[in-house]
Design a protein around this motif. Sequence first.
Motif, mmCIF file in Angstrom:
data_model
loop_
_atom_site.group_PDB
_atom_site.id
_atom_site.type_symbol
_atom_site.label_atom_id
_atom_site.label_comp_id
_atom_site.label_asym_id
_atom_site.label_seq_id
_atom_site.Cartn_x
_atom_site.Cartn_y
_atom_site.Cartn_z
ATOM 1 N N LYS A 104 0.811 -1.216 0.000
ATOM 2 C CA LYS A 104 0.000 0.000 0.000
ATOM 3 C C LYS A 104 0.842 1.263 0.000
ATOM 4 C CE LYS A 104 -3.822 2.306 2.338
ATOM 5 N NZ LYS A 104 -4.807 2.240 3.432
ATOM 6 N N SER A 105 1.880 1.295 0.804
ATOM 7 C CA SER A 105 2.698 2.503 0.871
ATOM 8 C C SER A 105 3.365 2.780 -0.467
ATOM 9 C CB SER A 105 3.751 2.382 1.980
ATOM 10 O OG SER A 105 4.638 1.307 1.724
ATOM 11 N N ARG A 106 3.802 1.730 -1.139
ATOM 12 C CA ARG A 106 4.409 1.898 -2.461
ATOM 13 C C ARG A 106 3.354 2.353 -3.478
ATOM 14 N NH1 ARG A 106 8.837 3.345 -5.216
ATOM 15 N NH2 ARG A 106 9.104 2.183 -7.163
ATOM 16 N N ASP A 107 2.157 1.770 -3.391
ATOM 17 C CA ASP A 107 1.075 2.171 -4.294
ATOM 18 C C ASP A 107 0.739 3.650 -4.121
ATOM 19 O OD1 ASP A 107 0.869 -0.364 -5.327
ATOM 20 O OD2 ASP A 107 -0.812 -0.960 -4.055
ATOM 21 N N ILE A 108 0.676 4.103 -2.879
ATOM 22 C CA ILE A 108 0.379 5.517 -2.612
ATOM 23 C C ILE A 108 1.483 6.404 -3.161
ATOM 24 C CG2 ILE A 108 0.142 7.238 -0.775
ATOM 25 C CD1 ILE A 108 -1.241 5.042 0.906
ATOM 26 N N GLU A 109 2.710 5.989 -2.937
ATOM 27 C CA GLU A 109 3.855 6.766 -3.437
ATOM 28 C C GLU A 109 3.811 6.903 -4.961
ATOM 29 O OE1 GLU A 109 8.741 6.287 -3.747
ATOM 30 O OE2 GLU A 109 7.602 5.065 -2.317
ATOM 31 N N MET A 110 3.518 5.812 -5.649
ATOM 32 C CA MET A 110 3.477 5.835 -7.111
ATOM 33 C C MET A 110 2.282 6.646 -7.612
ATOM 34 S SD MET A 110 6.176 4.283 -7.942
ATOM 35 C CE MET A 110 5.968 4.139 -9.707
ATOM 36 N N ALA A 111 1.141 6.525 -6.930
ATOM 37 C CA ALA A 111 -0.040 7.286 -7.339
ATOM 38 C C ALA A 111 0.190 8.780 -7.153
ATOM 39 C CB ALA A 111 -1.260 6.829 -6.544
ATOM 40 N N GLN A 112 0.843 9.156 -6.067
ATOM 41 C CA GLN A 112 1.144 10.563 -5.833
ATOM 42 C C GLN A 112 2.127 11.100 -6.884
ATOM 43 O OE1 GLN A 112 0.017 12.942 -3.510
ATOM 44 N NE2 GLN A 112 -1.606 11.428 -3.251
ATOM 45 N N ALA A 113 3.093 10.279 -7.258
ATOM 46 C CA ALA A 113 4.027 10.684 -8.315
ATOM 47 C C ALA A 113 3.298 10.834 -9.648
ATOM 48 C CB ALA A 113 5.153 9.652 -8.435
ATOM 49 N N ALA A 114 2.347 9.942 -9.910
ATOM 50 C CA ALA A 114 1.568 10.026 -11.147
ATOM 51 C C ALA A 114 0.713 11.293 -11.154
ATOM 52 C CB ALA A 114 0.683 8.786 -11.292
ATOM 53 N N ALA A 116 1.349 14.087 -9.561
ATOM 54 C CA ALA A 116 2.253 15.226 -9.748
ATOM 55 C C ALA A 116 2.598 15.399 -11.229
ATOM 56 C CB ALA A 116 3.520 15.035 -8.916
ATOM 57 N N LYS A 117 2.872 14.293 -11.901
ATOM 58 C CA LYS A 117 3.163 14.345 -13.345
ATOM 59 C C LYS A 117 1.926 14.799 -14.111
ATOM 60 C CE LYS A 117 6.247 13.666 -15.398
ATOM 61 N NZ LYS A 117 7.195 14.625 -16.045
ATOM 62 N N ALA A 118 0.750 14.306 -13.719
ATOM 63 C CA ALA A 118 -0.489 14.695 -14.389
ATOM 64 C C ALA A 118 -0.719 16.198 -14.289
ATOM 65 C CB ALA A 118 -1.670 13.940 -13.773
ATOM 66 N N LYS A 119 -0.515 16.767 -13.115
ATOM 67 C CA LYS A 119 -0.698 18.209 -12.938
ATOM 68 C C LYS A 119 0.252 18.999 -13.838
ATOM 69 C CE LYS A 119 -0.349 18.102 -8.399
ATOM 70 N NZ LYS A 119 -0.323 18.599 -6.993
ATOM 71 N N GLU A 120 1.470 18.531 -13.918
ATOM 72 C CA GLU A 120 2.466 19.186 -14.781
ATOM 73 C C GLU A 120 2.025 19.170 -16.248
ATOM 74 O OE1 GLU A 120 6.762 17.792 -16.524
ATOM 75 O OE2 GLU A 120 6.426 17.492 -14.375
ATOM 76 N N LEU A 121 1.536 18.030 -16.702
ATOM 77 C CA LEU A 121 1.133 17.892 -18.100
ATOM 78 C C LEU A 121 -0.145 18.675 -18.406
ATOM 79 C CD1 LEU A 121 1.862 14.082 -18.427
ATOM 80 C CD2 LEU A 121 3.131 15.914 -19.569
ATOM 81 N N ILE A 122 -1.088 18.652 -17.467
ATOM 82 C CA ILE A 122 -2.341 19.388 -17.670
ATOM 83 C C ILE A 122 -2.079 20.889 -17.688
ATOM 84 C CG2 ILE A 122 -4.587 19.954 -16.641
ATOM 85 C CD1 ILE A 122 -4.554 17.039 -15.490
ATOM 86 N N ALA A 123 -1.213 21.365 -16.825
ATOM 87 C CA ALA A 123 -0.938 22.800 -16.721
ATOM 88 C C ALA A 123 -0.233 23.347 -17.954
ATOM 89 C CB ALA A 123 -0.108 23.077 -15.473
ATOM 90 N N ASP A 124 0.408 22.477 -18.731
ATOM 91 C CA ASP A 124 1.100 22.915 -19.949
ATOM 92 C C ASP A 124 0.073 23.095 -21.063
ATOM 93 O OD1 ASP A 124 2.631 23.324 -22.190
ATOM 94 O OD2 ASP A 124 3.963 21.614 -21.838
ATOM 95 N N PRO A 125 -0.199 24.330 -21.490
ATOM 96 C CA PRO A 125 -1.247 24.561 -22.489
ATOM 97 C C PRO A 125 -0.930 23.993 -23.859
ATOM 98 C CG PRO A 125 -0.038 26.583 -22.058
ATOM 99 C CD PRO A 125 0.441 25.575 -21.050
ATOM 100 N N VAL A 126 0.298 23.534 -24.072
ATOM 101 C CA VAL A 126 0.642 22.895 -25.342
ATOM 102 C C VAL A 126 -0.147 21.602 -25.517
ATOM 103 C CG1 VAL A 126 2.498 21.700 -26.588
ATOM 104 C CG2 VAL A 126 2.933 23.931 -25.534
ATOM 105 N N ASP A 142 -8.152 6.076 -2.049
ATOM 106 C CA ASP A 142 -7.611 7.228 -1.308
ATOM 107 C C ASP A 142 -6.105 7.391 -1.476
ATOM 108 O OD1 ASP A 142 -10.126 8.065 -0.272
ATOM 109 O OD2 ASP A 142 -9.997 6.524 1.292
ATOM 110 N N TYR A 143 -5.571 6.913 -2.588
ATOM 111 C CA TYR A 143 -4.169 7.169 -2.898
ATOM 112 C C TYR A 143 -3.986 8.593 -3.410
ATOM 113 C CZ TYR A 143 -3.743 2.023 -2.887
ATOM 114 O OH TYR A 143 -3.767 0.698 -2.550
ATOM 115 N N VAL A 144 -5.036 9.121 -4.031
ATOM 116 C CA VAL A 144 -5.073 10.500 -4.506
ATOM 117 C C VAL A 144 -6.353 11.123 -3.978
ATOM 118 C CG1 VAL A 144 -5.164 12.003 -6.536
ATOM 119 C CG2 VAL A 144 -3.770 9.926 -6.596
ATOM 120 N N ASP A 145 -6.269 12.347 -3.469
ATOM 121 C CA ASP A 145 -7.413 13.019 -2.866
ATOM 122 C C ASP A 145 -8.329 13.583 -3.940
ATOM 123 O OD1 ASP A 145 -9.095 14.290 -1.041
ATOM 124 O OD2 ASP A 145 -7.852 16.093 -1.006
#
Length: 203
Positions: A104-114, A116-126, A142-145
């Motif tokens: 579970k802890s690894r799953d949460i860590e990976m989901a949070q990293a995903a 973070a990457k998603a926010k970066e990609l969405i925020a890029d208007p390109v 509940d790995y991502v809020d």
Amino acid sequence: MTDPDTDRHNAKMAKKKAARDKIMATKTDEKGLVIVHTGKGKGKSSSAFGMIFRCIAHDMPCAVVQFIKGGMGTGERDLIIKNFSDLCDFHTMGEGFTWETQDKSRDIEMAQAAWAKAKELIADPVNRMVLLDEINIAIRYDYVDVAEVVTFLRDHKPPMTHVVLTGRNAREELIELADLVTEMELVKHPFRSGVKAQAGVEF
């Protein structure tokens, strides 16, 4: 001599076309959509990847973040990375389904990293479209809020960027926010008859 059935059909179609044209004339807005594919039926990710391939066909930059899948190769990922990496930024951040990883802890860590990457990609208007594949699963556990996802999409998504969120059990908060929601209904599935997942159908 004309056929009465053909005449009736043509008149009916002409009337239908006129009504349809009148409706279409009122649809003039464009905006980046929040799209949710959920439900127990098969086809949520497949449909979302269909839209990604449409973007690629139109030379529209796009991106994919896979939240759960990752333990095995998929045809979509292999095809995109091999042939369209210049147009589609592909990130497989998961390590397999939660019952496979059993960490579970690894799953949460990976989901949070995903996320973070998603926010970066969405925020890029390109990027005209960003697919968050199986994010609904990460939210369900509940790995991502979900409140953070809703707030980010509402307040920080560029106006013309489409975001597609897939996975079973989409939360009501996401459904309420979304512009387009499709629920895949399960009627029959070969898995119930002992048929395993097969290349070209499931992956």
